[in-house]
Scaffold this active site. Structure first.
Site, PDB file in Angstrom:
ATOM      1  N   ASP A 138       0.828  -1.199   0.000  1.00 36.14           N
ATOM      2  CA  ASP A 138       0.000   0.000   0.000  1.00 36.14           C
ATOM      3  C   ASP A 138       0.863   1.251   0.000  1.00 36.14           C
ATOM      4  OD1 ASP A 138      -2.433   1.206   0.045  1.00 36.14           O
ATOM      5  OD2 ASP A 138      -2.999   0.542   2.036  1.00 36.14           O
ATOM      6  N   ASP A 139       0.893   1.985  -1.101  1.00 38.77           N
ATOM      7  CA  ASP A 139       1.627   3.257  -1.201  1.00 38.77           C
ATOM      8  C   ASP A 139       3.143   3.089  -1.273  1.00 38.77           C
ATOM      9  OD1 ASP A 139      -0.727   4.602  -1.069  1.00 38.77           O
ATOM     10  OD2 ASP A 139      -0.202   5.853   0.610  1.00 38.77           O
TER      11      ASP A 139
ATOM     12  N   ARG B 106      -6.672  -0.440  -7.681  1.00 35.26           N
ATOM     13  CA  ARG B 106      -6.959  -1.838  -7.375  1.00 35.26           C
ATOM     14  C   ARG B 106      -8.037  -2.378  -8.308  1.00 35.26           C
ATOM     15  NH1 ARG B 106      -5.685  -2.814  -1.111  1.00 35.26           N
ATOM     16  NH2 ARG B 106      -4.164  -1.161  -0.887  1.00 35.26           N
TER      17      ARG B 106
ATOM     18  N   LYS C  43      -6.008  -5.762   2.418  1.00 28.93           N
ATOM     19  CA  LYS C  43      -6.841  -4.612   2.078  1.00 28.93           C
ATOM     20  C   LYS C  43      -7.498  -4.817   0.714  1.00 28.93           C
ATOM     21  CE  LYS C  43      -6.508   0.413   1.828  1.00 28.93           C
ATOM     22  NZ  LYS C  43      -5.584   1.544   2.002  1.00 28.93           N
TER      23      LYS C  43
ATOM     24  N   HIS D 129     -10.702  -2.916  -0.568  1.00 30.52           N
ATOM     25  CA  HIS D 129     -10.906  -1.516  -0.954  1.00 30.52           C
ATOM     26  C   HIS D 129     -11.551  -1.345  -2.333  1.00 30.52           C
ATOM     27  CE1 HIS D 129     -10.507   2.411   0.564  1.00 30.52           C
ATOM     28  NE2 HIS D 129      -9.445   2.811  -0.101  1.00 30.52           N
TER      29      HIS D 129
ATOM     30  N   HIS E  34       1.360   2.238   3.889  1.00 29.30           N
ATOM     31  CA  HIS E  34       0.398   3.346   3.823  1.00 29.30           C
ATOM     32  C   HIS E  34       0.503   4.229   5.062  1.00 29.30           C
ATOM     33  CE1 HIS E  34      -3.491   5.420   3.687  1.00 29.30           C
ATOM     34  NE2 HIS E  34      -3.537   5.084   2.409  1.00 29.30           N
TER      35      HIS E  34
ATOM     36  N   ASP F 207       0.845   0.126  -6.606  1.00 30.16           N
ATOM     37  CA  ASP F 207      -0.416   0.656  -7.127  1.00 30.16           C
ATOM     38  C   ASP F 207      -0.327   2.098  -7.558  1.00 30.16           C
ATOM     39  OD1 ASP F 207      -0.077   1.674  -4.560  1.00 30.16           O
ATOM     40  OD2 ASP F 207      -2.205   1.861  -4.243  1.00 30.16           O
ATOM     41  N   ASN F 208       0.487   2.884  -6.918  1.00 25.93           N
ATOM     42  CA  ASN F 208       0.577   4.313  -7.235  1.00 25.93           C
ATOM     43  C   ASN F 208       1.818   4.885  -6.585  1.00 25.93           C
ATOM     44  OD1 ASN F 208      -2.153   4.102  -5.177  1.00 25.93           O
ATOM     45  ND2 ASN F 208      -0.283   5.027  -4.387  1.00 25.93           N
TER      46      ASN F 208
ATOM     47  N   ARG G 193       1.615  10.156  -5.058  1.00 25.18           N
ATOM     48  CA  ARG G 193       0.239   9.685  -5.123  1.00 25.18           C
ATOM     49  C   ARG G 193      -0.734  10.809  -5.489  1.00 25.18           C
ATOM     50  NH1 ARG G 193      -1.913   7.927   0.526  1.00 25.18           N
ATOM     51  NH2 ARG G 193      -2.267  10.158   0.660  1.00 25.18           N
TER      52      ARG G 193
END
Length: 501
Positions: A30-31, A73, A122, A124, A180, A272-273, A281
């Site tokens: 995440d992140d 996602r 996660k 989401h 994250h 993801d980003n 982000r």
């Protein structure tokens, strides 16, 4: 709120002449970004990712199609950009974005092909009918801290999934919540939840985690992040949670080995980003869309350790996984009779030889529900073109990033007229040109907009035409914006507004 960063995919040998049923695990961080030894960051210790890179093709030009959590996602799990699958922004709470009911997601397609599916961590995305999993431990039925950051719990759930496996192939999606930020949601655990589970009073204890602490002066500051004590301390906290994720990946791989799948597993690791820092982000700059991508295949051991310059996007993951399972790509309708077809490609050929792929597209509309700032972008070779549709409004800042030490320091320095040690001003960050064109080979910091330069008129028009074609091909409702209204039953379909833009 959340953005994802790492994906790991594992699968056994494919059905065509294979000795074992295909198996597949997707791990998503995440992140996260390029904070690993695999991508030449010598300041951080990531031995498990580094070992994975030695058994992988390492992609140097991988990109997300959207720099926001739920939309990314959803794009990963559908092979469709956010404007096509309907996940325009974040899924949770007041934001409440969902994919369209008619979308045929990867877990649905796999289930229809008799592939067992599982998700840990996660999720989401929604609705549930579009993204069903046979085995699920997510924020929808568990604490996201436990299933997304507690690597001992994640290990146990992976073991539970593998021990309950039947004769079917499987797809297991492990979505880490690290690294994250959590200053907005669980501030008691630190800016990045770096204190969660460290054994200190009130922090809990994660038995399998050996925390790695970093000093601000040790970190490598990306060129798009202010080089200030506040930002360095922020990055140091981020490094600690990346270390927890790295140890978690090692535990997942160990469980696969214990279950007898280690030598028959496809592994994909990506992000993801961009990282949750300025220009990262929620931005479609290269700094917000470039992602790590490692693919390790037991059928392509000769390519292990090689570096590929071929362009890849997260829209390619669904085609790649379907290809691995020898499942045909879907063609279906979401609305009316217009057929939806995947515009991504399988990445498996890149494991055979270097590919000439040199183009990647991105599309963003929201992050939080209040953050309406639609952008479309194309990266072709060294050039990146961004179309900021809402360019007369200031670029929005999300709640999670706003309270971060880095952004608060940036605000305070700007208000006080002090040096920000950043490659742009806050005013330049907020107010952007409608079209931004960068030559990333000569201008890696994306500081010089070439769009108005007549010497680059030809490349500007070429990229603009390619981007517009992709928007039409993917049914982008924003294809005529902001100058016109889309009227699909008229000819031409874009009806001018004469709104002085």
């Amino acid at each position: 709120m959340g953005l994802w960063a790492l994906a790991l995919l594992l699968g056994a040998l494919r059905p065509g002449g294979a000795s074992a049923p295909a198996r597949n695990v997707l791990l998503l961080l995440d992140d996260g970004g390029f904070e690993s030894g695999a991508y030449n960051n010598s300041a951080i210790q990531t031995p498990n990712l580094d070992a994975l890179a030695q058994r992988s093709v390492v992609f140097q030009n991988a990109f997300t199609s959207v720099s926001s959590c739920s939309p990314s996602r959803a794009s990963i799990l559908t092979g469709l950009p956010q404007h096509q699958n309907g996940m325009y922004g974040l899924h949770q709470d007041v934001h409440h974005f969902n994919s369209f009911d008619g979308v045929r997601s990867l877990p649905r397609l796999l289930s229809q092909a008799r592939v067992r599916t599982g998700i840990i961590g996660k999720k989401h995305v929604g609705p549930e009918a579009v993204y069903p999993f046979d085995f699920a431990y997510t924020e929808e039925n568990s604490s996201v801290l436990q299933v997304g950051r507690n690597i001992t719990r994640i290990k146990a759930l992976v073991r539970q999934f593998l021990q309950s496996q039947d004769e079917r192939p499987f797809f297991l999606y492990v979505a880490f919540h690290d690294p994250h930020r959590c200053g907005h949601s669980q501030p008691q655990y630190g800016a990045f939840c770096e204190k969660f589970g460290n054994g200190e009073s009130g922090m809990g204890w994660i038995p399998d985690w050996k925390p790695q602490l970093y000093r601000p002066e040790q970190v490598q500051v990306p060129h798009f992040v202010p080089d200030t004590p506040a930002a360095r301390a922020d990055l140091a906290a981020q490094y600690t949670t990346i270390g927890r994720m790295d140890q978690g990946i090692g535990l997942v791989l160990e469980e696969l080995g214990h279950a007898g799948f280690h030598n028959s597993t496809l592994v994909i690791y990506t992000s993801d980003n961009g990282i949750p820092f300025p220009s990262g982000r929620t931005n479609l700059y290269r700094s917000g869309t470039a992602e790590p991508l490692l693919i390790s295949s037991p059928e392509h051991t000769k390519c292990w350790g090689q570096v590929s310059q071929a362009f890849a996007t997260l829209l390619d993951l669904t085609p790649t996984i379907l290809d691995w399972f020898s499942i045909p790509y879907p063609s279906y309708s979401i609305f009316g009779t217009k057929r939806v077809q995947l515009t991504g490609k399988s990445l498996l050929p890149a494991l055979e030889s270097e590919q000439p792929w040199a183009t990647a597209f991105s599309s963003q509309s929201h992050h939080e529900v209040t953050m309406y700032y639609p952008m479309r972008a194309i990266q072709h070779q060294q050039f990146r073109l961004i179309h900021n549709l809402n360019y007369k409004m200031p670029f929005p800042i999300d709640q999670d990033f706003y309270i971060s030490p880095t952004f608060q320091d940036l605000l305070n320095r700007t208000r006080a007229g002090q040096p920000t040690h950043w490659n742009k001003t806050l005013h330049q960050y907020y107010y952007r040109d409608r079209w931004e064109l960068f030559d990333c080979s000569r201008d890696p910091t994306e500081s010089q907009n070439l769009a108005p330069d007549p010497r680059y008129a030809a490349i500007f028009q070429l990229l603009r035409a390619q981007l517009l074609k992709w928007q039409w091909d993917t049914g982008d409702p924003w294809v005529c914006a902001p100058d016109a209204v889309l009227e699909e039953k008229l000819n031409p379909q874009c009806r001018l507004l004469h709104n002085e833009l």
